[in-house]
Design a protein around this motif. Structure first.
Motif, PDB file in Angstrom:
ATOM      1  N   THR A 319       0.855  -1.188   0.000  1.00  0.00           N
ATOM      2  CA  THR A 319       0.000   0.000   0.000  1.00  0.00           C
ATOM      3  C   THR A 319       0.890   1.237   0.000  1.00  0.00           C
ATOM      4  O   THR A 319       2.124   1.128   0.058  1.00  0.00           O
ATOM      5  CB  THR A 319      -0.958   0.003   1.198  1.00  0.00           C
ATOM      6  OG1 THR A 319      -1.909   1.050   1.041  1.00  0.00           O
ATOM      7  CG2 THR A 319      -0.204   0.198   2.513  1.00  0.00           C
ATOM      8  N   LYS A 320       0.277   2.398  -0.011  1.00  0.00           N
ATOM      9  CA  LYS A 320       1.040   3.652  -0.089  1.00  0.00           C
ATOM     10  C   LYS A 320       1.166   4.301   1.283  1.00  0.00           C
ATOM     11  O   LYS A 320       0.193   4.375   2.040  1.00  0.00           O
ATOM     12  CB  LYS A 320       0.355   4.624  -1.054  1.00  0.00           C
ATOM     13  CG  LYS A 320       1.159   5.894  -1.353  1.00  0.00           C
ATOM     14  CD  LYS A 320       0.472   6.718  -2.429  1.00  0.00           C
ATOM     15  CE  LYS A 320       1.311   7.930  -2.804  1.00  0.00           C
ATOM     16  NZ  LYS A 320       0.685   8.717  -3.893  1.00  0.00           N
ATOM     17  N   LEU A 321       2.378   4.781   1.594  1.00  0.00           N
ATOM     18  CA  LEU A 321       2.618   5.545   2.820  1.00  0.00           C
ATOM     19  C   LEU A 321       2.301   7.010   2.516  1.00  0.00           C
ATOM     20  O   LEU A 321       3.046   7.679   1.785  1.00  0.00           O
ATOM     21  CB  LEU A 321       4.071   5.396   3.265  1.00  0.00           C
ATOM     22  CG  LEU A 321       4.453   6.126   4.553  1.00  0.00           C
ATOM     23  CD1 LEU A 321       3.877   5.399   5.762  1.00  0.00           C
ATOM     24  CD2 LEU A 321       5.961   6.254   4.692  1.00  0.00           C
ATOM     25  N   THR A 322       1.186   7.498   3.022  1.00  0.00           N
ATOM     26  CA  THR A 322       0.738   8.857   2.679  1.00  0.00           C
ATOM     27  C   THR A 322       1.237   9.917   3.643  1.00  0.00           C
ATOM     28  O   THR A 322       1.146  11.114   3.355  1.00  0.00           O
ATOM     29  CB  THR A 322      -0.797   8.911   2.635  1.00  0.00           C
ATOM     30  OG1 THR A 322      -1.319   8.561   3.917  1.00  0.00           O
ATOM     31  CG2 THR A 322      -1.337   7.952   1.581  1.00  0.00           C
ATOM     32  N   GLY A 323       1.750   9.496   4.786  1.00  0.00           N
ATOM     33  CA  GLY A 323       2.250  10.478   5.743  1.00  0.00           C
ATOM     34  C   GLY A 323       2.890   9.815   6.944  1.00  0.00           C
ATOM     35  O   GLY A 323       2.844   8.584   7.084  1.00  0.00           O
ATOM     36  N   ILE A 324       3.524  10.619   7.803  1.00  0.00           N
ATOM     37  CA  ILE A 324       4.107  10.133   9.052  1.00  0.00           C
ATOM     38  C   ILE A 324       3.664  11.069  10.162  1.00  0.00           C
ATOM     39  O   ILE A 324       3.873  12.289  10.096  1.00  0.00           O
ATOM     40  CB  ILE A 324       5.648  10.065   8.985  1.00  0.00           C
ATOM     41  CG1 ILE A 324       6.088   9.023   7.941  1.00  0.00           C
ATOM     42  CG2 ILE A 324       6.230   9.721  10.362  1.00  0.00           C
ATOM     43  CD1 ILE A 324       7.597   8.930   7.754  1.00  0.00           C
ATOM     44  N   MET A 325       3.004  10.510  11.177  1.00  0.00           N
ATOM     45  CA  MET A 325       2.549  11.294  12.320  1.00  0.00           C
ATOM     46  C   MET A 325       3.376  10.934  13.546  1.00  0.00           C
ATOM     47  O   MET A 325       3.952   9.843  13.623  1.00  0.00           O
ATOM     48  CB  MET A 325       1.072  11.058  12.589  1.00  0.00           C
ATOM     49  CG  MET A 325       0.705   9.610  12.864  1.00  0.00           C
ATOM     50  SD  MET A 325      -1.061   9.360  13.093  1.00  0.00           S
ATOM     51  CE  MET A 325      -1.314  10.212  14.639  1.00  0.00           C
ATOM     52  N   LEU A 326       3.464  11.850  14.494  1.00  0.00           N
ATOM     53  CA  LEU A 326       4.268  11.658  15.698  1.00  0.00           C
ATOM     54  C   LEU A 326       3.374  11.624  16.922  1.00  0.00           C
ATOM     55  O   LEU A 326       2.403  12.368  17.016  1.00  0.00           O
ATOM     56  CB  LEU A 326       5.297  12.787  15.842  1.00  0.00           C
ATOM     57  CG  LEU A 326       6.306  12.930  14.697  1.00  0.00           C
ATOM     58  CD1 LEU A 326       7.123  14.206  14.868  1.00  0.00           C
ATOM     59  CD2 LEU A 326       7.224  11.721  14.637  1.00  0.00           C
ATOM     60  N   SER A 327       3.706  10.740  17.856  1.00  0.00           N
ATOM     61  CA  SER A 327       2.980  10.684  19.126  1.00  0.00           C
ATOM     62  C   SER A 327       3.982  10.679  20.274  1.00  0.00           C
ATOM     63  O   SER A 327       5.101  10.187  20.140  1.00  0.00           O
ATOM     64  CB  SER A 327       2.102   9.431  19.193  1.00  0.00           C
ATOM     65  OG  SER A 327       2.883   8.269  19.055  1.00  0.00           O
ATOM     66  N   VAL A 328       3.565  11.244  21.397  1.00  0.00           N
ATOM     67  CA  VAL A 328       4.425  11.334  22.581  1.00  0.00           C
ATOM     68  C   VAL A 328       3.846  10.426  23.656  1.00  0.00           C
ATOM     69  O   VAL A 328       2.692  10.586  24.056  1.00  0.00           O
ATOM     70  CB  VAL A 328       4.509  12.785  23.096  1.00  0.00           C
ATOM     71  CG1 VAL A 328       5.473  12.868  24.290  1.00  0.00           C
ATOM     72  CG2 VAL A 328       4.955  13.726  21.987  1.00  0.00           C
ATOM     73  N   GLY A 329       4.648   9.460  24.123  1.00  0.00           N
ATOM     74  CA  GLY A 329       4.199   8.533  25.148  1.00  0.00           C
ATOM     75  C   GLY A 329       4.352   9.091  26.549  1.00  0.00           C
ATOM     76  O   GLY A 329       4.883  10.180  26.756  1.00  0.00           O
TER      77      GLY A 329
END
Length: 669
Positions: A319-329
């Motif tokens: 599939t296509k990687l449309t973006g990269i999001m960041l999360s803080v644990g």
């Protein structure tokens, strides 16, 4: 028909219907047509309607679904239902075998291989042969009472062939044909179909109306005995044979394997047969066969050392990687997650996948806009495994981790020996929210109704700034929130109030002290008893405890030295949160001070003055280790009434044997 004749006829119908049900659902060899079973069941129902006093909990009529429930009651498992460690290839299986061999030494050992059914793990309790309770696994310690729904599964006996008091564990599942039929019905009704049989089975058994579960044609395979001391068996395979003899349904595809190579051959054969089975499997469970060797190998905090689950290679899709999001644990680690063009994989639709950290993104040269290969690691966590470089167009964008926290804009740092970037601002909103999510989780403070969305909403509306603020929430403020009615507010406040009574170990785990997991939290609670005593402990005090290493001890001391932590603890105290361990304290005992210190103890037979669990806790509090079976390494056997083969084995090995009164005399000193 008078009462006496009716009573006799009811018993005849019980016996006949149970026989027909066993033949049809358990051994798959029906001897009468369905119409005959239905005719006799209707006769029984008619008699019970005329004589309600003759209807018993084990009546075949009780399988059709009873009254609608208001809610599921919580059930605490006498013995935790632990998860298994995973193996994904032959190398992992060889590593497992090597660990077993190193622990057991020169002794011979074998394995039992079983199909890993893709369903819902449940525990069934029987008292004197009567089915009295069925529960979900839940968090492994506490599950939900789904007895009424489980009674609708015809392959679960309502009364055993022998009057055993026993707990058995198994996997409830939906056969493929039942799954297809159910989704056809849902499609006709315009309802969303279930993604896979596992979700369908879990959804069916968690219906408050048992009549819905009764319509879903579920099945079950039993795979273990939760209290092996209740039976006379030396091996897991003998235990499964006993379950067969009691009327349970076990999976006959199991096999005893003498070597790990035999295990690997079994895995290969079953992998090839997987698609032809009438039910879904997602792997193979491998267990050391000898029960005494299982005791010798023991457990980690999360799983037994004597068993492992081989997971079939995950399905892979492009599939296509449309973006990269960041999360803080909650510990400040910033994690990148890939946003995907939604794709169907291993029975579910996936829109996101793990990218782990920046080093992995660089190593695999993953760019936004790439066509990527995605798999579910262990059929659970979606993961980007590779990039299709020949599909690049030149418009893909390289990704770089930011220098600042995406949540609070504080500088990100990479601590020594760590791959991850971390936000070290203790007031970072994301860390506070994630810390709250951890605090309310099932194996922490276990506050029902406080999901991530509710916590985010409470935080956004400035109703909570830390976990202590949860205990100051008021109904008037809650009902002003979106989708929070009076009943929801009342339920939430009741759950928060109930959590105040939790034992200290849940609070310690919920606070999120670095390196302190659930098992370490229990150890600390048993050792110190109160949070005030723990706060005063030095690093030397902590490392003197066998299970606590210097790294964890240092983290605990640093945590309690922080002024904001002292303030938080005081706020929780003021709110009425329990700060004391509710179980038996673990006393510092050396060999000679207690007859149990450093000793392996086995309980067998019926105890009159304590439950088996109470005896176990008391012995462990005095430094003993309670095992489930007798071996040459056993130091002491406590024999209650009607002790069986374990007592005989203890006498054969020359192990010391006490009666219950001797145990009580020692515990009362």
């Amino acid at each position: 028909m008078d009462v006496k004749a009716a009573e006799q006829r009811v018993q005849e119908l019980h016996d006949t219907l149970n026989k027909y049900s066993y033949e049809y659902y358990v051994i798959d060899r029906p001897t009468v047509p369905d119409s005959e079973y239905d005719r006799l069941l209707k006769e029984l129902s008619t008699i019970e309607s005329e004589y309600p006093q003759l209807q018993t909990p084990d009546s075949p009529t009780q399988r059709v679904g009873g009254a609608v429930l208001d809610a599921f009651q919580k059930v605490r498992h006498d013995v935790p239902m632990l998860s298994l460690g995973n193996a994904f290839d032959e190398a992992d299986l060889h590593d497992f075998d090597r660990r077993v061999s190193q622990s057991i030494g020169d002794a011979a050992y074998s394995y039992v291989c079983e199909l890993k059914i893709d369903g819902l793990a449940v525990a069934l309790k029987y008292e004197d042969g009567l089915f009295v309770q069925g529960a979900t696994r839940g968090d492994g310690t506490t599950g939900e009472d789904i007895t009424a729904n489980l009674k609708t599964i015809h392959s679960i006996p309502l009364r055993l062939k022998k009057p055993y008091t026993i707990e058995v564990r198994g996997e409830a599942f939906m056969p493929k044909q039942s799954f297809i039929a159910l989704n056809c019905i849902r499609d006709e009704r315009g309802e969303e179909p279930f993604a896979n049989p596992r979700n369908a089975a879990a959804g069916s058994l968690r219906q408050l109306d048992p009549r819905i579960a009764a319509q879903r044609n579920l099945d079950i395979y039993l795979y273990s005995i939760g209290n092996p001391e209740a039976i006379d068996a030396e091996s897991h395979s003998e235990g499964l044979d006993l379950l067969d003899s009691l009327g349970f349904k076990t999976n006959k595809e199991r096999q005893v394997c003498k070597t790990i190579e035999d295990v690997i051959d079994y895995v290969k054969r079953q992998s090839e047969k997987r698609m032809d089975l009438p039910y879904e499997i997602d792997g193979i469970v491998v267990k050391v066969n000898s029960l005494s060797q299982q005791d010798e190998l023991g457990f980690t905090a999360k799983s037994p050392r004597w068993a492992i689950a081989y997971k079939f290679p995950a399905e892979e899709v492009v599939t296509k990687l449309t973006g990269i999001m960041l999360s803080v644990g909650r510990t400040g680690v910033v994690t990148p997650t890939g946003v995907l063009q939604p794709v169907h994989i291993a029975g579910t639709t996936v829109g996101r996948a793990s990218l782990h950290n920046e080093d992995l993104i660089r190593e695999k040269d993953i760019r936004i806009g790439d066509m990527v290969v995605v798999k579910k690691a262990g059929d659970i966590i979606p993961e980007v495994v590779s990039v299709l470089l020949d599909r690049r167009t030149g418009e893909e964008e390289e990704f770089h981790m930011p220098a600042e926290c995406p949540e609070c804009s504080s500088e990100l740092v990479r601590l020594e020996e760590e791959v991850a970037l971390r936000c070290i601002n203790p007031q970072c909103p994301a860390q506070i929210r994630e810390g709250m999510n951890h605090f309310v989780a099932r194996n922490a403070m276990n506050i029902d109704g406080l999901g991530e969305k509710v916590i985010a909403l409470l935080y956004r509306e400035n109703l909570i700034k830390d976990v202590a603020d949860l205990y100051t929430l008021e109904k008037e403020a809650l009902i002003q929130l979106e989708r929070m009615g009076e009943k929801s507010a009342d339920n939430l406040l009741a759950a928060i109030e109930l959590s105040k009574q939790n034992s200290l170990e849940r609070l310690l785990f919920g606070l999120g002290i670095r390196h302190v997991g659930a098992k370490a939290a229990k150890t600390l609670a048993m050792e110190f008893g109160t949070i005030d005593r723990l706060k005063e402990a030095s690093e030397e005090d902590l490392t003197a405890i066998h299970e606590i290493g210097s790294k964890m001890a240092d983290a605990i001391v640093l945590y309690f030295e922080q002024p904001e932590v002292a303030e938080l603890i005081e706020k929780l105290k003021t709110a009425g949160v329990n700060m004391t361990y509710d179980g038996p304290m673990r006393v510092q005992v050396a060999e000679g001070d207690s007859p149990f210190a450093g000793k392996t103890v086995v309980l067998t037979g019926k105890l009159e003055q304590l439950t088996r669990n109470e005896a176990k806790e008391r012995i462990e509090a005095l430094g003993g280790n309670v095992a489930g079976s007798v071996s040459k390494k056993t130091d002491l056997v406590i024999a209650g009434a009607e002790a069986g083969s374990k007592l005989e084995k203890a006498e054969k090995f020359g192990v010391d044997v006490w009666n219950e009164q001797q145990l009580m005399d020692e515990l009362m000193k």
